[in-house]
Write an enzyme that holds these catalytic residues in place. Structure first.
Site, short mmCIF file in Angstrom:
data_model
loop_
_atom_site.label_atom_id
_atom_site.label_comp_id
_atom_site.label_asym_id
_atom_site.label_seq_id
_atom_site.Cartn_x
_atom_site.Cartn_y
_atom_site.Cartn_z
N ASP A 290 68.11 -87.95 -21.43
CA ASP A 290 68.18 -88.88 -20.32
C ASP A 290 66.90 -89.71 -20.23
OD1 ASP A 290 69.99 -89.57 -18.33
OD2 ASP A 290 70.03 -87.55 -17.50
N ASP B 184 68.02 -85.69 -16.67
CA ASP B 184 66.94 -85.83 -15.69
C ASP B 184 67.15 -84.85 -14.53
OD1 ASP B 184 69.10 -87.11 -14.51
OD2 ASP B 184 67.99 -88.89 -13.87
N SER B 185 68.30 -84.14 -14.56
CA SER B 185 68.51 -83.04 -13.62
C SER B 185 67.46 -81.96 -13.82
CB SER B 185 69.92 -82.46 -13.79
OG SER B 185 70.20 -82.19 -15.14
N GLU C 226 71.85 -94.57 -16.93
CA GLU C 226 72.63 -94.65 -15.67
C GLU C 226 72.76 -96.11 -15.25
OE1 GLU C 226 71.72 -92.18 -12.23
OE2 GLU C 226 71.38 -90.48 -13.57
N GLU D 233 80.93 -89.72 -13.48
CA GLU D 233 80.55 -88.65 -12.54
C GLU D 233 81.21 -88.86 -11.18
OE1 GLU D 233 76.40 -87.63 -12.45
OE2 GLU D 233 76.65 -86.29 -10.74
N LYS E 38 70.79 -91.45 -22.67
CA LYS E 38 71.79 -91.73 -21.64
C LYS E 38 71.18 -92.69 -20.61
CE LYS E 38 73.30 -88.55 -18.54
NZ LYS E 38 72.86 -89.15 -17.27
O1 KIV Z 1 71.06 -85.18 -15.66
C1 KIV Z 1 72.18 -84.66 -15.69
O2 KIV Z 1 72.34 -83.43 -15.64
C2 KIV Z 1 73.33 -85.54 -15.77
C3 KIV Z 1 74.68 -84.92 -15.80
C4 KIV Z 1 75.08 -84.55 -14.42
C5 KIV Z 1 75.69 -85.79 -16.44
O3 KIV Z 1 73.18 -86.72 -15.79
#
Ligand code: KIV
Length: 264
Positions: free
Chosen positions: A82, A43-44, A113, A180, A111
């Site tokens: 994500d 999600d980055s 969180e 993280e 993934k």
């Molecule tokens: O979205 C992302 O890039 C992440 C990484 C920092 C693990 O969750």
């Protein structure tokens, strides 16, 4: 790595796992030629590709299109996608419909969180055949709750919470967990306590694997330098040099030359 079984094998053989984020076809084609084990369509994307200041504004649509592009560019790589902020709090059919779309786009895992707060969602995923990578420690989606991007787990209570999260992730059947921004010692302790692999970002060298954001790894974000980032290339500088040279050659009539032009 092509499938989930190999994650387990790597942990057992103590072979480090390498991961990087990726969001587009061209970059995916490059990483497809590298030994990178797995890719995260994170999600980055909201920050790296859309210029937002946090990940909170990320849309699942962006992750879906990026997953599709990365799958096309790197057909053999293991892809984790994500879930955008608050996806896991939606009703079951809505949140699982997001997962379905990500899988149709080429994801092999999602993934999540936060572990304890997402127990039910994680259980639904796993019992439906969706591998889950957990994420704890610093959770960028909780930035407002913890007061920004800060190291987590320096205090006893936080450290216990992170250990507990990791154990719950394992019990629930997550195949791996991202740690993280936690102190090196905590990263090592959690890694030693789990039979599933830990993937660190700012968690020191004692985790089973590492992940970095594509732009950070390649030095494309010289203005951003978190302590845990190492740029393995001067990407921004290289691109800037190429652009400068292109402009110069166009101005001087050097480009296009005969080589780049068609004869009649
Ligand atoms: O979205 C992302 O890039 C992440 C990484 C920092 C693990 O969750």
């Amino acid at each position: 790595m092509k499938n989930i079984i190999e994650w387990d094998k790597k942990k057992k053989s103590q072979e480090k796992i390498t991961m990087v984020t990726c969001y587009d076809f061209t970059s995916a084609k490059i990483l497809a030629t590298s030994p990178i084990d797995a890719v995260l369509v994170g999600d980055s994307i909201a920050m790296t590709m859309m210029g937002e200041s946090t990940t909170l504004g990320c849309e699942n649509q962006w992750i879906k299109w990026a997953t599709l592009a990365v799958r096309r560019g790197a057909p053999e790589k293991f892809i984790v996608s994500d879930l955008a902020f608050l996806t896991t709090t939606k009703n079951k059919s809505e949140s699982m419909s997001v997962v379905e779309q990500l899988f149709k786009a080429g994801a092999q895992a999602v993934k999540v969180e936060g572990v304890a707060s997402n127990k039910e969602f994680i259980q639904t995923c796993i019992s439906s055949g969706v591998p889950v990578m957990a994420h704890t420690g610093l959770m960028p989606q909780h930035t407002h709750l913890v007061g920004g991007y800060k190291v987590q787990g320096r205090e006893q209570e936080q450290s216990e919470f992170i250990k507990e999260e990791a154990l719950i992730a394992q019990e629930l059947g997550c195949f791996s967990i991202v740690l993280e921004c936690v102190p090196t010692e905590l990263g090592k302790q959690v890694t030693g306590a789990l039979s599933i692999p830990t993937i660190g970002i700012g968690a020191g060298p004692g985790t089973d694997g590492q992940i970095l954001v594509w732009q950070d790894l390649l030095g494309l974000t010289p203005d951003f330098k978190a302590k845990f980032v190492k740029a393995f290339s001067g990407g921004a500088h290289l691109f800037k040099e190429a652009l400068d040279q292109y402009c110069d050659e166009v101005q001087k009539g050097i480009f296009p030359s005969k080589d780049e032009s068609y004869s009649s």
